[in-house]
Design a protein around this motif. Structure first.
Motif, PDB file in Angstrom:
ATOM      1  N   GLU A  89     -13.243  -6.728 -58.532  1.00  0.00           N
ATOM      2  CA  GLU A  89     -11.759  -6.563 -58.902  1.00  0.00           C
ATOM      3  C   GLU A  89     -11.538  -7.708 -59.821  1.00  0.00           C
ATOM      4  N   TRP A  91      -8.204 -10.260 -61.603  1.00  0.00           N
ATOM      5  CA  TRP A  91      -6.838 -10.631 -61.400  1.00  0.00           C
ATOM      6  C   TRP A  91      -6.268 -10.153 -62.829  1.00  0.00           C
ATOM      7  N   ASN A  93      -2.371  -9.347 -64.571  1.00  0.00           N
ATOM      8  CA  ASN A  93      -0.945  -9.539 -64.322  1.00  0.00           C
ATOM      9  C   ASN A  93      -0.439  -9.641 -63.046  1.00  0.00           C
ATOM     10  N   GLY A  94      -0.948 -10.497 -62.579  1.00  0.00           N
ATOM     11  CA  GLY A  94      -0.387 -11.020 -61.129  1.00  0.00           C
ATOM     12  C   GLY A  94      -0.835 -10.207 -59.952  1.00  0.00           C
ATOM     13  N   SER A  95      -1.909  -9.218 -60.085  1.00  0.00           N
ATOM     14  CA  SER A  95      -2.280  -8.364 -58.994  1.00  0.00           C
ATOM     15  C   SER A  95      -3.726  -8.102 -59.209  1.00  0.00           C
ATOM     16  N   TRP A  96      -4.477  -7.925 -58.122  1.00  0.00           N
ATOM     17  CA  TRP A  96      -6.032  -7.473 -58.049  1.00  0.00           C
ATOM     18  C   TRP A  96      -6.108  -5.997 -58.561  1.00  0.00           C
ATOM     19  N   GLN A  97      -6.977  -5.702 -59.711  1.00  0.00           N
ATOM     20  CA  GLN A  97      -7.222  -4.488 -60.469  1.00  0.00           C
ATOM     21  C   GLN A  97      -8.654  -4.050 -60.022  1.00  0.00           C
TER      22      GLN A  97
END
Length: 474
Positions: A89, A91, A93-97
């Motif tokens: 994953e 990081w 835009n501020g989140s885990w993708q």
């Protein structure tokens, strides 16, 4: 900079064998020296399961004096501690993708039979197939077939195939490569091997002609000293095939000189000019060792026809402490066929002989300017004894940083079939090759790699045992 996920495989159940504790890397950091100050570039933290196998990695990037999330990977294992899945994953835009995922299958001997590569589809929020590798093995668990597939949206479409054939003594004697096109497998390359004293003495390469039949392109003939223990190569001759006249035409020859104990002392290369039937010197490398048979100097020279003499090219000097390399110094030609310092690397280890610090510098006659540094942190974790087994007990990958060609210094002999792979720090395979050459004859070309850190992995095909080396490509 990205990171390599150390994929540790075990081929027997760790629950049934003894355990011991060893150093496991739990953290690392890389800094670069910029405008007179150290600036953090990247760092990673590593976590392990109860069997000592890595199951999580968290990576961060240095940015404007602070650290921000960059990536994380997770790994799952089956009951025999074979890797079943790896997932990455990023990081964003501020989140885990979610980004990529690998799924693995094995046969009863622990050999990897299938790898499926998937990419996360943000539109459907699901994993989408992308690539697949299928391996087949003979009764000796030697690889006999490898097929790759692409996903066409609804089914797997075969892409390439490799067929490997072995002798009755399980020596690789033929390696065929195909690409799938227009509904059939088209020939790409064939490699044939013959052996003397357990080493490759004849390597012949074929390519397809316009009719789809194999024709001989080139061959390498090696003269083996079979009275040595272990045997070693003393002369290699590379020839191309003149199909019009059905004759072999010399191209290159390499002579190897060894000590009485089998250590490589010198290689000298000559190129052949068929127009005047003359061999001309090309290059020469010389090696020196300490009383413990550790490499302490490598000198490379190129032949200058204008002066009819060898001229200095590169030189590397290694020093040791407690049998570990603690410093390497690299030299280049000073313009007058002397030497001037170019770069150096210093290494520091803990009490368990694990590398904890590396400093790289650019060096002139009067000053040394730092370029980058690496920190490594460890923790003792329990592992199964087989997980702790090293393929080689005493081996050095050199030169490191690489100057375009990597070599392995060791007097140990492995199984005749070996797979060599280079990974980037993300864990992606950039190059892989199966070879039957002895370790001291291996020349691994890294000139196509960009500057940075990589991992070289050796895997003995028959046993599945692996060993990894980290190196820097200049």
């Amino acid at each position: 900079m990205k990171y390599f996920l150390l994929l540790v495989s075990s081929f027997i159940s760790l629950s049934s064998i003894a355990q011991q504790t060893v150093d496991r890397k739990i953290g690392q950091r890389h800094d670069e020296y910029i405008n007179g100050a150290w600036v953090g570039q990247d760092s990673a933290r590593f976590l392990y399961n109860a069997f000592g196998n890595e199951n999580r990695v968290f990576g961060k990037q240095g940015q404007m004096g602070s650290w921000i999330n960059h990536f994380q990977t997770s790994t799952t294992y089956d009951a025999n501690q074979n890797i079943r899945t790896t997932e990455r994953e990023n990081w964003t835009n501020g989140s885990w993708q979610k980004l990529t995922k690998y799924l693995y299958q094995y046969n009863s001997a622990g050999k990897r039979t299938e790898i499926i590569y998937q990419i996360w589809n943000t539109t459907s929020n699901s994993w989408r197939n992308n690539g697949r590798i299928v391996n087949a093995y003979n009764s000796n668990q030697s690889l006999t077939k490898r097929e790759t597939y692409n996903w066409n949206g609804s089914a797997w479409q075969v892409s390439t195939k490799q067929d490997l054939t072995y002798s009755s003594s399980n020596e690789l004697i033929r390696h065929d490569f195909y690409i799938f096109s227009n509904g059939v497998f088209e020939k790409q390359e064939r490699r044939d091997y013959q052996y003397s004293f357990g080493l490759v003495s004849n390597y012949t390469r074929y390519l397809p002609n316009g009719l789809g039949d194999w024709f001989i392109k080139s061959r390498e003939l090696s003269l083996i000293n079979g009275s040595a223990n272990p045997p070693y190569n003393t002369l290699k001759r590379i020839q191309t095939r003149d199909t019009l006249n059905s004759i072999w035409v010399d191209s290159l020859r390499i002579a190897y000189s060894h000590s009485t104990s089998g250590l490589l002392l010198q290689t000298e290369s000559d190129k052949y000019n068929p127009s005047n039937s003359i061999w001309t010197s090309l290059s020469r490398s010389q090696f020196d060792y300490n009383p413990s048979d550790q490499l302490i100097e490598e000198k490379n020279e190129t032949y200058q026809s204008s002066s009819s003499s060898f001229q200095n090219s590169t030189r590397r000097v290694l020093t040791y402490s407690n049998n570990l390399v603690d410093k390497t110094i690299n030299y280049i030609n000073d313009g007058n066929n002397g030497w001037k310092t170019s770069t150096s690397s210093d290494f520091t280890y803990n009490n368990n002989d694990s590398l904890i610090y590396q400093l790289n510098q650019n060096v002139t006659t009067s000053t040394a300017v730092p370029t980058n540094q690496y920190f490594y942190h460890y923790q003792e974790v329990p592992v199964g004894l087989r997980d702790n087994f090293k393929l080689l007990t005493k081996a050095i990958l050199y030169p490191n940083p690489s100057d375009g060609i990597l070599r392995i210094q060791t007097d140990e002999k492995l199984d005749r079939e070996l797979q060599i792979s280079i990974y980037n720090l993300e864990g992606k395979i950039l190059w892989s090759q199966i070879t039957t050459k002895p370790l001291h004859d291996l020349r691994i070309n890294t000139s196509d790699l960009t500057s940075g850190s990589y991992f070289l992995e050796l895997q003995e095909i028959s046993s599945g045992n692996k060993q990894q080396f980290q190196f820097v490509n200049q």
